[in-house]
Design an enzyme around this catalytic site. Sequence first.
Site, PDB file in Angstrom:
ATOM      1  N   ASP A 148      26.839  69.404 -27.298  1.00 52.22           N
ATOM      2  CA  ASP A 148      28.011  68.504 -28.067  1.00 52.22           C
ATOM      3  C   ASP A 148      29.197  69.321 -28.409  1.00 52.22           C
ATOM      4  O   ASP A 148      29.750  70.322 -27.818  1.00 52.22           O
ATOM      5  CB  ASP A 148      27.077  68.080 -29.156  1.00 52.22           C
ATOM      6  CG  ASP A 148      27.455  66.614 -29.396  1.00 52.22           C
ATOM      7  OD1 ASP A 148      28.683  66.533 -29.895  1.00 52.22           O
ATOM      8  OD2 ASP A 148      26.719  65.565 -29.202  1.00 52.22           O
ATOM      9  N   HIS A 179      30.610  65.153 -34.783  1.00 56.77           N
ATOM     10  CA  HIS A 179      29.663  64.414 -33.917  1.00 56.77           C
ATOM     11  C   HIS A 179      28.485  65.407 -33.563  1.00 56.77           C
ATOM     12  O   HIS A 179      27.363  64.933 -33.727  1.00 56.77           O
ATOM     13  CB  HIS A 179      30.608  64.302 -32.465  1.00 56.77           C
ATOM     14  CG  HIS A 179      29.925  63.107 -31.666  1.00 56.77           C
ATOM     15  ND1 HIS A 179      28.860  63.781 -30.610  1.00 56.77           N
ATOM     16  CD2 HIS A 179      29.683  62.017 -31.368  1.00 56.77           C
ATOM     17  CE1 HIS A 179      28.456  62.828 -29.912  1.00 56.77           C
ATOM     18  NE2 HIS A 179      28.872  61.570 -30.473  1.00 56.77           N
ATOM     19  N   SER A 334      25.736  57.303 -28.707  1.00 56.85           N
ATOM     20  CA  SER A 334      25.389  58.946 -29.273  1.00 56.85           C
ATOM     21  C   SER A 334      24.596  58.985 -30.135  1.00 56.85           C
ATOM     22  O   SER A 334      23.937  59.977 -30.425  1.00 56.85           O
ATOM     23  CB  SER A 334      26.729  59.400 -29.546  1.00 56.85           C
ATOM     24  OG  SER A 334      27.773  59.848 -28.755  1.00 56.85           O
TER      25      SER A 334
END
Length: 391
Positions: A148, A179, A334
């Site tokens: 990620d 994120h 996600s």
Amino acid sequence: MRSAVLLGLVPLAFAAPSKRASPAPLHVPRDTGSNLVQGKYIVKLYENAATESLRTTMTTMAADADHVYDVPGFKGFAGALTAEEVETLQNHPDVEFIEQDSIMSINAYVTQSSSTWGLARVSHHSRTATGYVYDSSAGAGTCSYIVDTGIYTAHAEFEGRATWLANYADSSNSDGNGHGTHVSGTVGSKTYGVAKQTKLYAVKVLDASGSGTTSGVVAGMNFVTSDVASRSCPNGTTANMSLGGASSTSINSAARAMVSAGVFLAVAAGNSNTDASTTSPAGEPQACTVGATTSADARASFSNYGSVVDVFAPGQDVLSTWNNGGTNTISGTSMASPHVAGLGAYLLALEGPKTPAALCAYIASIGTSGALSGVPSGTVNKIAFNDNPSG
């Protein structure tokens, strides 16, 4: 550079390779538009190609390689190639395919303020139930790779279980986006995690803007494939990829290599409200592809769907850790995928070894069935569930 070292080992002359019947395919990812990286390509060799072939094929390039791939299941390199160099490599007998590089991006959707609900949903069959009910093993003895934007490893919620391993996106060994830290929190943080004792490993493939090249993502995936054997993960290993782009032969091939190495791979289905089979890595059948749900037990309006989706999980208004040491609430497939990556680690610790394929099938089989609205025909109607006996 590694490529310079490899080239230094190449003899001054080689026998000319034999001709092939037809050129190796040149793949250009679909629907990427301006996301194609001009002049950059990924070259994959056949699995049975000799190690020497990797060195010799790289001599075709005038430029240094950006990445060199040499793990079981994926041998090749990536870098700048001219049209003439591409044509030469297409005619090399050891080249399986060439793919134009492109940009991959995170699957985050909307950021909103809300309360937590996802952990309660994955531990109960009833939508209205509250509280997260789980076995105290909580993923102990497992490892979870987060492919990620990186992880803010110093976050108190990780209790020292988060480790930075590799960076294939930029020169900053930190999560400049948030994120990856959010995803990690859902997998294994103290308060927001499904598997509260798993080890978390950061493999950065996306930069602070949430973007990265396909070649860099493949490099990160291949790192996991190679690295997993060196880690102490007696109860098993999972990985989460909450990112995606157009269908990529390279990404899908690297995903298969990860799974072949024994890594349970959970991936986000994508946020385009379309068939997930047209994207990567979601479209790779050997990955465990996860769609997103709302707290009202509806398929999230943005969530991709289709026969390749294995299970759904909470993905709208999910509260988790953030890269400032605090928390944030965001939405997307996600956010759904790490519920299943964490669930994979949780079940490995609780119930013992399973192959990645068997674990994904098991998660789908025990999921809460038929509860979702808005699921198109041909798409599974299952919400991930941790098999809580009182659920």
